[in-house]
Design an enzyme around this catalytic site. Structure first.
Site, PDB file in Angstrom:
ATOM      1  N   LYS A  13      63.213  69.124  14.600  1.00  0.00           N
ATOM      2  CA  LYS A  13      61.583  69.075  14.512  1.00  0.00           C
ATOM      3  C   LYS A  13      61.022  69.206  15.918  1.00  0.00           C
ATOM      4  O   LYS A  13      60.233  70.065  16.273  1.00  0.00           O
ATOM      5  CB  LYS A  13      61.288  67.622  14.226  1.00  0.00           C
ATOM      6  N   ARG A  86      55.584  59.022   9.044  1.00  0.00           N
ATOM      7  CA  ARG A  86      56.616  58.660   8.925  1.00  0.00           C
ATOM      8  C   ARG A  86      56.762  57.755   7.572  1.00  0.00           C
ATOM      9  O   ARG A  86      57.886  57.500   7.228  1.00  0.00           O
ATOM     10  CB  ARG A  86      57.608  58.073   9.983  1.00  0.00           C
ATOM     11  N   ARG A 156      71.006  60.805  23.817  1.00  0.00           N
ATOM     12  CA  ARG A 156      70.259  59.896  23.465  1.00  0.00           C
ATOM     13  C   ARG A 156      70.752  58.658  22.958  1.00  0.00           C
ATOM     14  O   ARG A 156      71.848  58.695  22.175  1.00  0.00           O
ATOM     15  CB  ARG A 156      69.181  60.351  22.086  1.00  0.00           C
TER      16      ARG A 156
HETATM   17  P1  ADP Z   1      64.594  61.575  14.965  1.00  0.00           P
HETATM   18  O1  ADP Z   1      63.561  62.300  14.113  1.00  0.00           O
HETATM   19  O2  ADP Z   1      65.695  62.584  15.266  1.00  0.00           O
HETATM   20  O3  ADP Z   1      65.305  60.524  14.222  1.00  0.00           O
HETATM   21  P2  ADP Z   1      62.385  60.788  16.894  1.00  0.00           P
HETATM   22  O4  ADP Z   1      62.581  60.994  18.265  1.00  0.00           O
HETATM   23  O5  ADP Z   1      61.316  61.596  16.001  1.00  0.00           O
HETATM   24  O6  ADP Z   1      64.036  61.379  16.242  1.00  0.00           O
HETATM   25  O7  ADP Z   1      62.495  59.358  16.458  1.00  0.00           O
HETATM   26  C1  ADP Z   1      63.406  58.415  17.126  1.00  0.00           C
HETATM   27  C2  ADP Z   1      63.134  56.930  16.564  1.00  0.00           C
HETATM   28  O8  ADP Z   1      61.841  56.468  17.084  1.00  0.00           O
HETATM   29  C3  ADP Z   1      63.010  56.686  14.872  1.00  0.00           C
HETATM   30  O9  ADP Z   1      64.391  56.485  14.781  1.00  0.00           O
HETATM   31  C4  ADP Z   1      62.160  55.329  14.903  1.00  0.00           C
HETATM   32  O10 ADP Z   1      62.808  54.159  15.371  1.00  0.00           O
HETATM   33  C5  ADP Z   1      61.152  55.714  15.941  1.00  0.00           C
HETATM   34  N1  ADP Z   1      59.929  56.553  15.630  1.00  0.00           N
HETATM   35  C6  ADP Z   1      59.707  57.933  15.849  1.00  0.00           C
HETATM   36  N2  ADP Z   1      58.345  58.233  15.224  1.00  0.00           N
HETATM   37  C7  ADP Z   1      58.243  57.096  14.540  1.00  0.00           C
HETATM   38  C8  ADP Z   1      56.857  56.786  13.589  1.00  0.00           C
HETATM   39  N3  ADP Z   1      55.997  57.738  13.211  1.00  0.00           N
HETATM   40  N4  ADP Z   1      56.861  55.459  12.977  1.00  0.00           N
HETATM   41  C9  ADP Z   1      57.711  54.632  13.440  1.00  0.00           C
HETATM   42  N5  ADP Z   1      58.816  54.778  14.307  1.00  0.00           N
HETATM   43  C10 ADP Z   1      59.054  55.989  14.626  1.00  0.00           C
END
Ligand code: ADP
Length: 213
Positions: A13, A86, A156
């Site tokens: 993404k 999400r 990360r």
């Molecule tokens: P990935 O999609 O690879 O897991 P992201 O950087 O999008 O990586 O998200 C990392 C973490 O941040 C998620 O596992 C969650 O804990 C938190 N997170 C990100 N976006 C949201 C969201 N919209 N709602 C709740 N938690 C979120």
């Protein structure tokens, strides 16, 4: 223009959002990036956020919605949402926010990728803690510093096998129902994200150019 990228963890993404931003001048909003930045505050709230992310769970809707609203207030051009909404609550709140602004969602790109492929990708992934640029194992080629800002690249903290499994479980339970949700609204475009970065980008562009004809 409002675009949502919907996908399992590590499907690409962030990479696709950056490419789209570069080409079309959209504003890229990554809730994961915003959360990682917020950890720098090192206060009680950020400690809680860190634990939640480490456990592969979702951060509370209240925190996320606050972050999103703040970003929207300063956004003038098209927006690409990477990692939001999400779950169903976030999707409904987002619809409300757009309605209040007289806007609507234009495209939801579902980047479909098998779990094994996503998992393999994250183990080779490195990111720049300063500008957020993402390097996959192919682009990395022994580079230790960011090509754009020369900052040392990092892995990360949630890119471990254990946390990946938990993130994936959370995705299946909470996020994947949004596929049907947006499909029913006629907004969903499924993209095969197991292909190369360039091929995935080309598929997205094909949809965008077809629709604007
Ligand atoms: P990935 O999609 O690879 O897991 P992201 O950087 O999008 O990586 O998200 C990392 C973490 O941040 C998620 O596992 C969650 O804990 C938190 N997170 C990100 N976006 C949201 C969201 N919209 N709602 C709740 N938690 C979120």
């Amino acid at each position: 223009m409002n675009i949502i990228l919907l996908a399992p963890p590590a499907a690409g993404k962030g990479t696709q959002a950056s490419l789209l931003t570069k080409k079309y001048g959209f504003k890229h909003i990554s809730t994961g990036e915003l959360l990682r930045k917020s950890l720098e505050a090192n206060d009680a709230v950020s400690l809680e956020i860190k634990e939640t992310m480490q456990a592969g769970k979702l951060v509370s809707d209240a925190i996320i919605l606050q972050l999103i609203e703040k970003e929207f207030l300063v956004a003038e051009q098209g927006i690409i949402l990477d990692g939001f909404p999400r779950n169903k609550t976030q999707a409904l709140k987002y619809a409300e926010l757009l309605t209040s602004l007289g806007q609507e969602i234009d495209y939801v790109f579902y980047l479909a990728v098998p779990k094994e492929v996503a998992m393999e990708r994250i183990f080779g992934r490195r990111t720049c803690p300063s500008c957020g640029k993402i390097y996959n194992s192919r682009a990395l080629e022994n580079k230790e510093k960011c090509m754009d800002c020369n900052t040392a690249l990092v892995k990360r903290e949630d890119d471990t096998e254990e946390t990946f499994d938990l993130r994936y479980e959370t995705y299946i339970k909470e996020t994947s129902p949004l596929i049907a949700f947006y499909q029913e609204q006629g907004l969903l475009y499924e993209i095969d994200a197991s292909l190369s970065t360039e091929e995935v980008f080309a598929s997205i562009e094909k949809v965008l150019s077809k629709e604007s004809e």
